[in-house]
Motif scaffolding. Structure first.
Motif, PDB file in Angstrom:
ATOM      1  N   GLU A   1       0.852  -1.193   0.000  1.00  0.00           N
ATOM      2  CA  GLU A   1       0.000   0.000   0.000  1.00  0.00           C
ATOM      3  C   GLU A   1       0.885   1.240   0.000  1.00  0.00           C
ATOM      4  N   TRP A   2       0.454   2.294  -0.709  1.00  0.00           N
ATOM      5  CA  TRP A   2       1.224   3.527  -0.744  1.00  0.00           C
ATOM      6  C   TRP A   2       0.334   4.678  -1.195  1.00  0.00           C
ATOM      7  N   LYS A   3       0.874   5.886  -1.036  1.00  0.00           N
ATOM      8  CA  LYS A   3       0.199   7.107  -1.469  1.00  0.00           C
ATOM      9  C   LYS A   3       0.890   7.620  -2.725  1.00  0.00           C
ATOM     10  N   GLY A   4       0.109   7.832  -3.795  1.00  0.00           N
ATOM     11  CA  GLY A   4       0.681   8.309  -5.041  1.00  0.00           C
ATOM     12  C   GLY A   4       0.634   9.815  -5.152  1.00  0.00           C
ATOM     13  N   ALA A   5       1.117  10.325  -6.276  1.00  0.00           N
ATOM     14  CA  ALA A   5       1.087  11.764  -6.516  1.00  0.00           C
ATOM     15  C   ALA A   5      -0.313  12.225  -6.895  1.00  0.00           C
ATOM     16  N   CYS A   6      -1.051  11.375  -7.613  1.00  0.00           N
ATOM     17  CA  CYS A   6      -2.424  11.686  -7.997  1.00  0.00           C
ATOM     18  C   CYS A   6      -3.410  10.931  -7.120  1.00  0.00           C
ATOM     19  N   PHE A   7      -3.288   9.614  -7.108  1.00  0.00           N
ATOM     20  CA  PHE A   7      -4.171   8.759  -6.310  1.00  0.00           C
ATOM     21  C   PHE A   7      -3.556   8.557  -4.923  1.00  0.00           C
ATOM     22  N   PHE A   8      -4.307   8.931  -3.918  1.00  0.00           N
ATOM     23  CA  PHE A   8      -3.767   8.903  -2.563  1.00  0.00           C
ATOM     24  C   PHE A   8      -3.873   7.532  -1.907  1.00  0.00           C
ATOM     25  N   LYS A   9      -4.658   6.622  -2.481  1.00  0.00           N
ATOM     26  CA  LYS A   9      -4.783   5.278  -1.934  1.00  0.00           C
ATOM     27  C   LYS A   9      -4.523   4.267  -3.042  1.00  0.00           C
ATOM     28  N   ASN A  10      -3.488   3.458  -2.855  1.00  0.00           N
ATOM     29  CA  ASN A  10      -3.092   2.489  -3.868  1.00  0.00           C
ATOM     30  C   ASN A  10      -2.679   1.182  -3.197  1.00  0.00           C
ATOM     31  N   ILE A  11      -3.070   0.072  -3.795  1.00  0.00           N
ATOM     32  CA  ILE A  11      -2.632  -1.232  -3.320  1.00  0.00           C
ATOM     33  C   ILE A  11      -2.218  -2.066  -4.537  1.00  0.00           C
TER      34      ILE A  11
END
Length: 528
Positions: free
Chosen positions: A77-87
């Motif tokens: 899981e991480w926070k992207g530059a555009c999408f703040f929720k990613n898995i």
């Protein structure tokens, strides 16, 4: 007509935003758009100055987010530059009915900060590098039809697929490319770009010196062992030096050394001299020939300073031994084998953000696929020596490291050894060549056997307490036309050279084997 064009641009902008509204999940806290995301819709003369102020060449570097593991293991899981929720997770399968099967990388993105942004990603294993971008808030997949070998299959089972984010997004990445390109250009634009980069990312200053910018020197005042610090600020070599300076904290990017023969003739020893075949080799050139080239043919606008040895050390310097070493190395290739290892001393204290060992491995993987022979020369042999192996390819090296329960970061940090012999002989970069000569000439004294000079950067060299510390003993022509009296003698260059920490560090065992170098302060703990 101007009014019609303005209205037309406004209409396009509105339609653009409205069309994309239906493509994104509507969240209460999401904005319709982010100002940065619509910059491409503005006139170029308006948008690009804004974009360039927000981004620099450094934004080309992707940041490591983690490794996507096999489904059922830990989900990344991480926070992207555009999408703040990613898995992300990895699914293994054999849809291709191949020997090693393939896999599907699942990436689920959500919580975009606006309806007009996107995220750019790079995905890597030791055997492949690919990329993709995501604009829609949903689950995406990246298909890998077939693993290249059993080793790659075992690697992804244990370590997964590495994911890197281009944090600046599409527009920022394009802007970064635009900012990086002029670093390599050999004109005034390129020079200004390199200066701007070093001022911004290192805190360097470029104060213009009074003319003349070339010193009317007397070679009688230059002696064996005197160190030449060189800084190039335009063209391909200027760009490489700029990146080297930023990474290592060195305020010079190249070096050479002076030698007098038995008849008193002055020569210059240099690792990295370009010969008639276009090869970078170790050369010993007459001073007049070397100096003439720097004045009339070197188009990188080199800034050059003479760093005179301290008189007490000059008296101890064994010229015979120094010449013997120099002649034994003449004609050998420049020390590419250990070039990067003088910079990397620690697991995580030498990489300017967002660089880390994962990114270094991925860059090596790309380079290895594009130019395998060059990659082998730069790091494969050196990495094999650190593992105690022979002839392993880069992918095999990365797999072997994991098998041993270690990490690539730890492998990179293992100190280089001066007595290592590579396929083309001993390897010496420009600064290692000089310091090895100093060792052979007796300047390292009791520490000669406990210091590996191939671990030294240019910064490490000019901070050594080996040089003249009494300005009254400097030659009369030294800085004669400058209003600022430097502790060394700048002999060429429009801008005043600076060498922070110059002539301040005493020798000690295992020197510079464990030193961090994080910009912009480049703090160096005592005894590292």
């Amino acid at each position: 007509m101007a009014v019609i064009l303005k209205n037309h641009c406004l209409l396009i902008t509105v339609l653009f935003v409205c069309c994309f509204c239906s493509w994104r999940q509507i969240k209460g806290y999401e904005s319709l758009f982010h100002p940065k995301d619509i910059l491409p819709l503005l006139p170029r003369q308006v948008s690009w100055p804004i974009v360039n102020s927000l981004h620099s060449a450094v934004d080309l570097l992707p940041a490591f987010m983690g490794a996507a593991s096999i489904e059922g293991n830990n989900t990344l899981e991480w926070k992207g530059a555009c999408f703040f929720k990613n898995i992300a997770w990895l699914e293994l399968h054999n849809k291709s009915k191949s020997q090693f099967g393939g896999g599907t990388l699942h990436i689920k993105v959500s919580n975009a900060h606006s309806w007009t942004c996107l995220d750019l990603y790079i995905f890597a294993t030791p055997y492949r590098v690919t990329w993709d971008y995501y604009f829609l808030s949903r689950e995406h997949t990246l298909e890998i039809k077939e693993w290249k070998s059993e080793a790659e299959l075992e690697y992804v089972k244990n370590r997964g697929v590495s994911i890197f984010l281009l944090q600046a997004g599409m527009l920022g990445t394009l802007s970064a490319i635009w900012n990086a390109f002029p670093l390599f250009v050999n004109n005034g634009w390129g020079e200004k770009s390199n200066i701007d980069f070093l001022e911004k990312h290192m805190g360097a200053s470029f104060e213009e010196r009074p003319q003349p910018w070339v010193t009317n020197l007397t070679t009688d005042d230059i002696h064996s062992g005197d160190f030449l610090a060189i800084s190039k600020i335009r063209g391909t070599w200027g760009a490489f030096e700029t990146l080297e300076k930023w990474a290592t904290g060195s305020y010079a990017g190249h070096t050479a050394v002076c030698l007098r023969d038995a008849e008193g003739k002055l020569w210059v020893g240099e690792s990295g001299n370009n010969n008639d075949k276009g090869e970078d080799v170790i050369a010993i050139l007459p001073w007049d020939e070397w100096w003439e080239f720097e004045l009339t043919k070197d188009n990188t606008n080199p800034h050059i300073a003479v760093l005179p040895l301290h008189p007490d050390l000059r008296a101890k310097f064994n010229e015979t031994a120094a010449w013997e070493y120099a002649r034994s190395m003449a004609g050998k290739s420049y020390g590419y084998h250990n070039l990067i290892f003088s910079w990397i001393d620690t697991i995580d204290g030498n990489y300017p953000p967002p660089v880390d060992a994962h990114l270094v491995a991925s860059v090596m993987t790309v380079w290895n696929q594009i130019a395998p022979e060059y990659g082998s020369n730069l790091w494969n042999e050196a990495l094999n020596k650190r593992l105690g192996t022979q002839n392993l390819s880069l992918p095999d090296i990365l797999v072997e490291v994991e098998k041993r329960g270690s990490s690539f970061a730890k492998l990179l940090a293992i100190p280089e050894q001066d007595d290592w012999v590579y396929s083309d002989g001993k390897s010496a970069s420009c600064v290692a060549f000089i310091l090895e000569m100093y060792k052979e000439g007796g300047l390292f004294g009791e520490f000669a056997n406990s210091i590996q000079v191939t671990e030294f950067t240019i910064r490490d060299a000019y901070t050594l307490n080996l040089f003249e510390n009494n300005s009254s003993r400097l030659p009369k022509w030294c800085n004669a036309d400058d209003t600022v009296k430097l502790p060394f003698c700048q002999i060429r260059g429009k801008y005043r050279m600076e060498l922070p920490g110059y002539n301040s560090m005493d020798l000690y065992p295992h020197m510079n084997e464990r030193c961090p170098s994080m910009p912009p302060k480049y703090y160096r703990p005592q005894g590292c």
